[in-house]
Structure formats: structure tokens, C-alpha cells
Design an enzyme around this catalytic site. Structure first.
Site: not given
Lengths: 410, 148
Positions: A123, A200, A203, A226, A364
Site C-alpha cells: 500500500h 503492516d 488487512q 477496519k 493505493c
């Protein structure tokens, strides 16, 4: 098995029977953001209607209560990822978290010709901070080669690691292709050469059990919004022994003990050193409720439900003539595709006209098209409240997607 | 072109310009052109618009780049519409087009094929796509005056 129909009753965006373009809303953009259960909205309102005060600021009860709520939320976060509360920094979201890693750690620890290892599918928020660090320090950005499917394999990461590698920054689950990366194996390989791993988790954390001790990552970033929480709140986990070596990025109110005219400052230790300024307190109240909501459902139940629904979605999507699914074998509830002859964004508009919310474009991850060989894709992403009927609606609508100009003329 | 154009014909016009854009190219002598690059953060659209202005007249107009159906088609139609027009007339056409896109009163008589985008507001997220090339040309026209 989790009952998504029952769970939906907790969400105002479902009980309010929201329509889009005259159709019942089918929300398949959960990798972008998620709906908030009533308890989260209520927690935010309660802060403003009954409990407003600043944190760390006063001797009165309301302020003490706000401090307690923040501490409790930090503890809930720590429990979720198996960290210590003092390893969890409140930020404004994943982007802010990764930028803190860049400016509090990388800027001070990387030198010319050192290497940061990332991938083409990261991203923007896990790419651009490293570009900036590269410009400022002269360190180099190196890319892990993706395999044929677009996965980041441990083998390819090992091939890319050298004695110059100082930082590896990868998503645990990619936001376009949804593959799960072996962060644990990567952390082991990184540590063998003295590199740190910034993961990261935007997700992954909302969808699966993420255990920072088991993974042995040095940094983990994720966002509340999220995972049913409010926007504007996120977390940066920093491994305890690294936390002490970091300098603050933002300084000011709330992050220091005292300071003197000669510019001597005693900063607070631990996460509070990175939390200068008034925190997003309403957001933390909401995140608190979201964390309890997710805990009640059970993160493992969420994973199981989503993976089953994903399998169903794949089975149905490949029925659609002319559809290219770019990530058939991925683990996460992210389905990325194109329909022959229809530009991704035109398909997105068509789906909008039918009440279906998806993301289109590059999501992104603006370097991934180099790998995919297409400038844009359509991404449908699920959460634990997504139903089979919504997948069916998507599939049936896609079958008529060739008539995409209906969005303007029907 | 009457606004009563059938939806079927409107679709056909959009698709014709998307599949076979007439003005999609980077001119060989692009240095002679006034150029503006436009890109959208939300859509894939990433285009250059080229205008060759002589004696206050738009002699040639092209565009090139990556774009969705709506931006491809709308920009291509725009190029055909403004060639041979004075900068003032072109600006008038752009203004009328923008009025149409934003569902305000507009002078239909100057819009010709671009009338096919009359329903864009139904898909508000795509207004940017329907106007990206037009915005570029408008900027070129304004800059041209400024330079003079």
C-alpha cells in the site's frame, strides 16, 4: 459457526436499511472500512454526552475516568495481539503508525547503502514513508520478487535479504490480492542478519489472530476503522526493547514530564512519548467498544467464517463469463477481478447503480499494476457480517456487467 | 443535437469514442502545443490534453493517456468540439458543459455530441471523469490569456 444474520442486527447501517441508487445496499468494500455496531456509536456518544473531559489533564473524576478508559483500551489492544500494553501506541491509523516507524526508527538507524526491503504490492502507506527515508538517508529500496501468483514467499524474501538489509516492511495480508505472507519466517530470517521487521497489519489484524510474540515482529501497524471501530484511531505496536531506543516524532503536550529553559526535556517513557497532543478520545472510546465486540464474536470465528464465505465467492465468481479473478487461491476475504471489455471503474459505477459498493482502481497499491499487467481492478472485500446473498447479488449483477452504461441510462 | 437523443444512441456515441477515439494521440510536434497533465486520485484517469492555439483559434486539440470510458469519451468529444473555435467560444462551450454536468441550466445548442453526458450526475462519483479533460482545456485557455 458465527451467525452473520444475527450479527447484522447490531449494525445501524443494516438496521437502517440503507439504500444506494434505489437498491438495498450491498457493502463489499470492507478492506477500505467497516461498518460500526451500535455499541461503538453509543460509546462515542456516551463520551460526548456523559463523560467529556481530557485525559492526563486534571484531578477530577471525569478526567480520571477518561484515563482509565484509555488504559483499558490499551490493554484490550495488547490482549488482541498478545503484546504488553506498554508496547502499544495510539496513533491516528496505520499510515501514521508506519510513518512513526519511518521517522522515529528508520531515519535514525539507517545509513547510506543500507537496504529497506518492500514489495510491489505494498500500500502507498507502506511504500512512500520508505521512499522518504531513502531520500533522507541514502539507503536503498529493494523489492522482494513476487511469485507467479503475486505472493511474497519466504524463499524470495530470503533471496532478497543481504547483510545490508536493515528493515523489512511488508503487509501480513496484501490489500489487493489478499495473500497471507509468512511474517514469522520472514522475521526469523531478518533477525539473523540484524534487520527489523515492520509489519503492516491493516488487512490482517481485523480478520485473524495476530500474535506479535509468535511472529516476533518489531513493529505492527493497524487501524481501528477496519475492525468496526471509528476512523482516526490506530495502533503502533513496538517491541519493548526497541521502544526505549526511539526518539519521539511529535512532541508537545502530554508526552513529557518536564522541561527547562536550556531546552532540557524529560519525555515520558513508553507509548505516551509518542502520543503528544490530545488523543482522539472519542475514537478510543469507540475502539474500546469495537474491541470488546470482536472479542465477544471471537477472532478465530471471524477467520473461519470469512474463509468459508470466500471459498463460496470464488466458486460463484468463476461462473461469470469473461471474469478474470486475480487471486483465486488467496486466503483473505478480498476478491480482485476484472470483467472482459469493461474498464474497472466503469464496472464499479455499474455496480454502484445496482446498490453494490466495491473499490476500483489500484487500491493505493500503485506499483502492483506492473505485476498484474492491468492498470486497474475491481476489489470486493468481505467481513464477518457479509452474507452469501450479498455474494450472489454481486455475481448476478456481474453477469450483466457488459451493459455497464446502464448506470447512466437505465 | 437534440437532447431527446435516445439512450441507445447516447450509449453508442460514448462507446464509439471509447473504442475508437479520434483525437487520442500525442502530437509529434507536441512542443508547439499548450499542454496540461491531469490525474485523478480516485479514478485511473491520467491524461495530457494538448491544444495548438494560433491567432486566438484552437487549431488542433488532442489528448493521450490512460482513462476510463467516461473520461476517454468525454475528452475525445471535447477535442472535436473545440477545434476551429476561438478561445472565447471554447470557454463558452466548456461552461455550458459544466452547467449540464452539474444539473444547472445550460445552452444545449453548443454541446453537440457531448450532450450524451447529461446523466453523469446520476453517478456523482464519476463527475470528475466526465470533466477531467474539459478542466484541462479550461486551464489551458485561462493560462493562454494569462500569458498574453
Amino acid at each position: 459457526m458465527l451467525d452473520s444474520y444475527k450479527i447484522r442486527k447490531e449494525f445501524p447501517m443494516f438496521t437502517n436499511k440503507i439504500k444506494m441508487q434505489g437498491h438495498d445496499l450491498v457493502f463489499l468494500d470492507n478492506a477500505s472500512t467497516t461498518f460500526k455496531p451500535k455499541c461503538v456509536v453509543d460509546a462515542i456518544n456516551r463520551y460526548y454526552e456523559f463523560e467529556t473531559s481530557n485525559s492526563h489533564r486534571g484531578d477530577y473524576d471525569l478526567c480520571y475516568n477518561a484515563d482509565q478508559k484509555i488504559a483499558e483500551t490499551r490493554k484490550l489492544v495488547a490482549e488482541l495481539i498478545n503484546a504488553k500494553p506498554e508496547e502499544c501506541i495510539f496513533t491516528s491509523g496505520t499510515t501514521a503508525s508506519i510513518n512513526i516507524v519511518a521517522y522515529a526508527y528508520a531515519l535514525n538507524n539507517l545509513n547510506k547503502d543500507d537496504e529497506i526491503l518492500i514489495s510491489l504490492e505494498e500500500h502507498a502507506s507502506n511504500t512512500l514513508p520508505w521512499f522518504e527515508i531513502s531520500k533522507k538517508t541514502g539507503c536503498r529500496i529493494k523489492y522482494v520478487e513476487l511469485d507467479n501468483e503475486g505472493r511474497i514467499t519466504l524463499e524470495n524474501v530470503k533471496k532478497a535479504i543481504s547483510n545490508k538489509t536493515k528493515l523489512i516492511a511488508l503487509a501480513q495480508v496484501g490489500n489487493v490480492l489478499g495473500y497471507e505472507t509468512d511474517i514469522k519466517g520472514i522475521a526469523k530470517a531478518a533477525h539473523e542478519v540484524g534487520a527489523v521487521v515492520s509489519c503492516d497489519g491493516a488487512q490482517s489484524v481485523p480478520h485473524m489472530k495476530v500474535d506479535v510474540k509468535d511472529l516476533d515482529v518489531d513493529f505492527l501497524s493497524f487501524s481501528a476503522h477496519k475492525m468496526c471501530g471509528p476512523t482516526g484511531v490506530g495502533i503502533l505496536y513496538v517491541k519493548e526493547e526497541i521502544m526505549d531506543k526511539l526518539d519521539p516524532v511529535f512532541v508537545g503536550g502530554g508526552n513529557n514530564v518536564n522541561f527547562a529553559p536550556e531546552a532540557n526535556v524529560n519525555y515520558l517513557k513508553g507509548p505516551e512519548m509518542f502520543e503528544a497532543g490530545t488523543l482522539n478520545i472519542e475514537g478510543i472510546y469507540g475502539f474500546n467498544a469495537a474491541l470488546k465486540f470482536i472479542k465477544e464474536i471471537g477472532i478465530e470465528n471471524i477467520t473461519e467464517y470469512e474463509r468459508n464465505l470466500r471459498r463460496y465467492a470464488v466458486k460463484r465468481l468463476i461462473e461469470v463469463e469473461g471474469l478474470t479473478l486475480y487471486n483465486e487461491t488467496a486466503e483473505a476475504g478480498i476478491l480482485t477481478f476484472n470483467l472482459k471489455g469493461v474498464f474497472a471503474q466503469d464496472l464499479g459505477t455499474y455496480l454502484n447503480a445496482k446498490g453494490i459498493a466495491v473499490r476500483t482502481g489500484q487500491h493505493c497499491a500503485k506499483m502492483l499494476p506492473i505485476f498484474l499487467g492491468t492498470p486497474a481492478t475491481v476489489r470486493a472485500s468481505i467481513y464477518f457480517y457479509t452474507t452469501k446473498e450479498e455474494i450472489d447479488c454481486l455475481v448476478e449483477t456481474l453477469k450483466t456487467g457488459g451493459n455497464f452504461l446502464d448506470a447512466y441510462f437505465a | 443535437m437534440p437532447i431527446s437523443l435516445s439512450p441507445q444512441m447516447m450509449r453508442q456515441i460514448i462507446m464509439d469514442h471509447y473504442e475508437n477515439p479520434q483525437y487520442k494521440k500525442t502530437p509529434a510536434n507536441k512542443e508547439a502545443f499548450e499542454t496540461l497533465h491531469m490525474a485523478s486520485a480516485n479514478c485511473i484517469d491520467d491524461i495530457n490534453v494538448y491544444a495548438l492555439v494560433k491567432d486566438n483559434i484552437i487549431k488542433e486539440c488532442y489528448w493521450d493517456g490512460v482513462a476510463c470510458t467516461i473520461s476517454t469519451s468525454s475528452t475525445d468529444i471535447m477535442c472535436g468540439l473545440v477545434i476551429g473555435k476561438s478561445l472565447e467560444d471554447a470557454k463558452y462551450i466548456i461552461d455550458q458543459y459544466n452547467h449540464m454536468i452539474h444539473e444547472e441550466e445550460f445552452d444545449e445548442s453548443v454541446l453537440d455530441e457531448s450532450i450524451v453526458f447529461v446523466n453523469t450526475a446520476k453517478q456523482a462519483a464519476r463527475i470528475k471523469c466526465a470533466t477531467i479533460g474539459w478542466d484541462a482545456l479550461e486551464d489551458i485557455i485561462c493560462n493562454h490569456h494569462h500569458e498574453k
